[in-house]
Enzyme design. Structure first.
Site: not given
Ligand code: AR6
Length: 345
Positions: A10, A32-33, A116, A120
């Site tokens: 993203i 992603v954060d 999420s 999450y």
């Molecule tokens: N681009 C697009 N999608 C992504 C990327 C990227 N660069 N990296 C991961 N994903 P998550 P959550 C996808 O864990 O579940 C964090 O530590 C990934 O494959 O990022 O909402 C925050 O600080 C997944 O499908 O977010 C919070 O503490 C999706 O993004 C917590 O994680 C969401 O995964 C939030 O958890």
């Protein structure tokens, strides 16, 4: 405006706003954060520190700094706790609030990760369904291009049953085609030959009509139906599209929204009788109009394309049409799962 599903990181997407799946402190984390903070730079963290955190289901907006977007919209998704703790409503609220902030800030495009669905723990198929449903509701009365960005393929799952059904259908059709060709088509006929023949037929009919004098003793009905036939053969893609929209009693916007096509492209097609759409655009309209397989083939032919049994994309489209499933988002999810181009924009 449409939804576009893309597989990418993203932080690489060029659009007005990208959405961050953040934590309540908004001070960065993993997934992603972490990727967004890393790519945007320290100034993003400094701005986030001024925001006083964010509640689950809500959203806040910042600049995007080094990212190729104008804004980052931070939203905090719910943690999955089995589905009975209001997770669905909270996740819907994340999408709604992020979209509302984007609209308030005059964004024309926005990119979402599957909120999420990582740390999450939200089940990925449900997370995707909620994303699509909530975005579609918003798009009913808003114009925005919305990307759903899927990072890895495993994050994108269609149901086991649908996958198995489509696989079986593909296998069947491949066998059918090979058998048919051996049996009835010793020299495989090319698509261009078929098109050329259709054109010939239309030219012949033109010539025939202009040579036959109109005699009062001639029965009228056959002549009229011949004229109808000629008109239909000569009808362009754009004319057929507009005719079908009228016949189905749809409005233009109902049709292009259902086709996942944006308004500007539709206006171009409407304004240019000879417009040649891409194959995916032509099929998207056939799906939106819920055309039969025959009519779909007819419409494609007018755009210079055909459906064949020698590629998966065509067979998957045929699968959905013969099963009368005209949900373009489900079709796109299936196409995505089979690594094919998607319909619409
Ligand atoms: N681009 C697009 N999608 C992504 C990327 C990227 N660069 N990296 C991961 N994903 P998550 P959550 C996808 O864990 O579940 C964090 O530590 C990934 O494959 O990022 O909402 C925050 O600080 C997944 O499908 O977010 C919070 O503490 C999706 O993004 C917590 O994680 C969401 O995964 C939030 O958890």
């Amino acid at each position: 405006m449409p939804i576009k599903i893309v597989r990418n990181d993203i932080t690489k997407i060029k659009c007005d706003a990208i959405v961050n799946a953040a934590k309540p402190s908004l001070l960065g984390g993993g997934g992603v954060d972490g990727a967004i903070h890393k790519a945007s730079g320290k100034r993003l963290l400094l701005e986030c520190m001024q925001l006083g955190g964010c509640k689950v289901g809500q959203a806040k907006i910042t600049k995007a700094y080094k990212l190729p977007a104008r804004f980052v919209i931070h939203t905090v998704g719910p943690k999955w706790e089995g589905g009975q703790k209001g997770e669905r409503e909270l996740l819907e609220s994340c999408y709604r609030e992020a979209l509302r902030l984007a609209a308030d800030n005059n964004c024309e495009s926005i990119a979402f990760p599957l909120i999420s669905s990582g740390t999450y723990g939200y089940p990925k198929d449900q997370a995707l369904e909620i994303a699509v449903d909530t975005i579609i509701s918003f798009l009913v009365d808003h114009e925005m291009l919305v990307y759903i960005v899927v990072f890895d393929k495993s994050a994108f799952q269609i149901s086991e049953k649908l996958f198995t059904d489509i696989t079986a259908y593909i296998d069947d059709k491949y066998v059918d085609t090979h058998f048919m060709f051996r049996r009835s088509y010793p020299d495989a006929m090319e698509e261009s030959t078929v098109l050329a023949e259709t054109q010939l037929l239309s030219d012949d009919l033109d010539a025939f009509e202009s040579q036959v004098p109109c005699q009062s003793s001639m029965p009228m009905a056959p002549t009229a139906s011949l004229a109808d036939m000629v008109n239909q053969v000569d009808e362009s893609f754009s004319q057929m599209l507009l005719r079908k929209i009228e016949e189905k009693g749809m409005t233009d916007s109902e049709c292009y929204k259902k086709a996942n096509i944006d308004r500007k492209l539709f206006s171009k097609i409407r304004g240019n009788v000879h417009y040649r759409p891409s194959k995916t655009t032509a099929i998207a309209f056939a799906i939106a109009l819920e055309l039969s397989l025959e009519d779909t083939k007819d419409m494609l032919m007018k755009a210079g394309f055909a459906l064949s049994h020698s590629n998966k994309f065509d067979i998957i489209i045929e699968y959905f049409i013969t099963n009368q499933n005209y949900n373009i988002f489900e079709i796109n999810e299936a196409l995505f799962a089979f690594d094919q181009n998607l319909l619409g924009i």
